[in-house]
Write an enzyme that holds these catalytic residues in place. Structure first.
Site, PDB file in Angstrom:
ATOM      1  CB  SER A   7      93.310  17.964 124.141  1.00  0.00           C
ATOM      2  OG  SER A   7      92.314  18.448 123.274  1.00  0.00           O
TER       3      SER A   7
ATOM      4  CG  ASP B 224      99.946  22.800 122.051  1.00  0.00           C
ATOM      5  OD1 ASP B 224     100.386  22.280 123.093  1.00  0.00           O
ATOM      6  OD2 ASP B 224      99.780  24.025 121.918  1.00  0.00           O
TER       7      ASP B 224
ATOM      8  CG  ASN C 294      95.391  21.605 135.109  1.00  0.00           C
ATOM      9  OD1 ASN C 294      94.492  20.777 134.973  1.00  0.00           O
ATOM     10  ND2 ASN C 294      95.356  22.806 134.540  1.00  0.00           N
TER      11      ASN C 294
ATOM     12  CD  GLU D  45      92.568  23.259 131.688  1.00  0.00           C
ATOM     13  OE1 GLU D  45      93.690  23.122 132.205  1.00  0.00           O
ATOM     14  OE2 GLU D  45      92.243  24.275 131.050  1.00  0.00           O
TER      15      GLU D  45
ATOM     16  CG  LEU E 147     109.617  20.731 127.307  1.00  0.00           C
ATOM     17  CD1 LEU E 147     108.841  19.494 127.761  1.00  0.00           C
ATOM     18  CD2 LEU E 147     110.734  21.070 128.290  1.00  0.00           C
TER      19      LEU E 147
ATOM     20  CG  HIS F 232      96.427  22.769 124.239  1.00  0.00           C
ATOM     21  ND1 HIS F 232      97.313  23.823 124.324  1.00  0.00           N
ATOM     22  CD2 HIS F 232      95.549  23.097 123.263  1.00  0.00           C
ATOM     23  CE1 HIS F 232      96.983  24.729 123.420  1.00  0.00           C
ATOM     24  NE2 HIS F 232      95.915  24.316 122.758  1.00  0.00           N
TER      25      HIS F 232
ATOM     26  CG  ASN G 237     100.787  20.114 127.357  1.00  0.00           C
ATOM     27  OD1 ASN G 237     100.917  20.659 128.463  1.00  0.00           O
ATOM     28  ND2 ASN G 237     100.401  20.783 126.282  1.00  0.00           N
TER      29      ASN G 237
ATOM     30  N   GLY H 230      99.393  26.732 139.026  1.00  0.00           N
ATOM     31  CA  GLY H 230      99.498  25.332 139.433  1.00  0.00           C
ATOM     32  C   GLY H 230      98.203  24.648 139.818  1.00  0.00           C
TER      33      GLY H 230
ATOM     34  CG  MET I 175     103.338  29.197 130.648  1.00  0.00           C
ATOM     35  SD  MET I 175     102.085  28.580 129.496  1.00  0.00           S
ATOM     36  CE  MET I 175     101.911  30.027 128.461  1.00  0.00           C
TER      37      MET I 175
END
Ligand code: GRF
Length: 224
Positions: free
Chosen positions: A141, A150, A20, A179, A98, A114, A112, A18, A95
Site C-alpha cells: 500500500s 500506518d 524503493n 513496491e 515520526l 507499507h 509512505n 534504499g 524506520m
C-alpha cells in the site's frame, strides 16, 4: 495544490538498503518524469545513501545518535528538508515513527509505502504475519502519513495471490517487485494531477496511468 504539479519536489527518507528510493530515482530519470528528488536523507548510516550519492542525488545523514532528543533530531531533519526545496516527503523504509509535531509541519505532504494490504498488518513483520494467517492475498500500500502508524488514507495498492509454497523470503521478494512499480506510479500521479489529496481525501482523476504499467496477470492494482 494545483491539479497538475510538474514541480513536485520530493525528499526521500530512508534507513536501510534504499531499493524503493532507487526505484523512485530511476523513474525520475525517465523522459516523462514529473517529479524530482531533491534530497535523500537517512536517520542512520544506510546503504541507500551511497546508492543515492552515486546516482548524483543530494544526500544527508542526520544521525539520530548525534542528537540527544527525538525532537532535536526531527527539527534538524525538517530544516534539511525545507532547505532542499522539497514540497513532498516520501518515506521509503524510514524506520522511525515520526512525531505528531513533525507530521503537522508537513501536513498532508508525507507519503509512505507499507508492505501489506492496509488496514491489514500495520507495523512490522507483515509477510510473516500474512503467511501465519494463511492469507490468500497479500501486497503493498502507498498511503498518506498521519500521527497514527500506518493509518492514513490509502492512495493505491497492489495485490497478489499468496502461493502455497511461499516463504517469508519469496513473498517479500514478490511484493518488493510490486513496491518498485507502485511507488513511482503514485508519486508520478500526484505530480501530474492524476490523483489529488485534499484534506486527506484521495481522489483519482485519471486512472489511465495503470495502462502504462506492466503487471503480471495475477496482480491487481487497487485505487484508494
Ligand atoms: C519496504 O518493504 C517498504 O515497503 C517498507 O520498508 C521496506 C524498505 O525497503 N516500508 P527498501 O529500503 O526500500 O529496499
Amino acid at each position: 495544490m494545483s491539479r497538475a504539479n510538474s514541480q513536485l519536489k520530493i525528499a526521500v527518507l530512508i534507513s536501510g538498503r534504499g531499493s524503493n528510493m532507487q526505484a523512485l530515482a530511476n523513474h525520475a530519470e525517465t523522459p516523462n518524469a514529473s517529479y524530482q528528488i531533491c534530497l535523500v536523507a537517512a536517520n542512520k548510516p544506510a546503504d541507500g545513501l551511497s546508492i543515492a550519492s552515486d546516482a548524483g542525488l543530494s544526500t544527508a545523514l542526520i544521525d539520530r545518535k548525534s542528537y540527544t532528543s527525538k525532537q532535536d533530531h526531527e527539527r534538524a531533519l525538517a530544516e534539511a528538508i525545507e532547505a532542499s526545496g522539497a514540497n513532498w516527503i516520501c518515506l521509503a523504509g524510514y524506520m522511525s515513527v515520526l512525531s505528531a509535531d513533525f507530521i503537522a509541519r508537513f501536513e498532508g505532504k508525507i507519503i509512505n509505502i507499507h508492505p501489506s494490504l492496509l488496514p491489514d498488518y500495520k507495523g512490522l513483520h507483515t509477510h510473516e504475519r500474512a503467511l501465519a494467517d494463511s492469507q490468500k492475498f497479500h501486497g503493498v500500500s502507498v498511503h498518506l502519513v498521519t500521527p497514527v502508524l500506518d493509518d492514513g488514507a490509502v492512495i493505491a495498492q497492489m495485490r497478489l495471490p499468496v502461493r502455497s509454497a511461499d516463504t517469508q523470503e519469496s513473498l517479500s521478494a514478490r511484493v518488493l517487485v510490486l513496491e518498485h512499480i507502485l511507488y513511482p506510479m503514485v508519486i508520478g500521479s500526484l505530480a501530474s494531477g492524476a490523483v489529488t489529496l485534499d484534506a486527506g481525501q484521495v481522489c483519482w482523476q485519471d486512472i489511465s496511468v495503470a495502462n502504462a504499467l506492466s503487471l503480471s496477470e495475477d496482480t491487481t492494482l487497487i485505487f484508494g
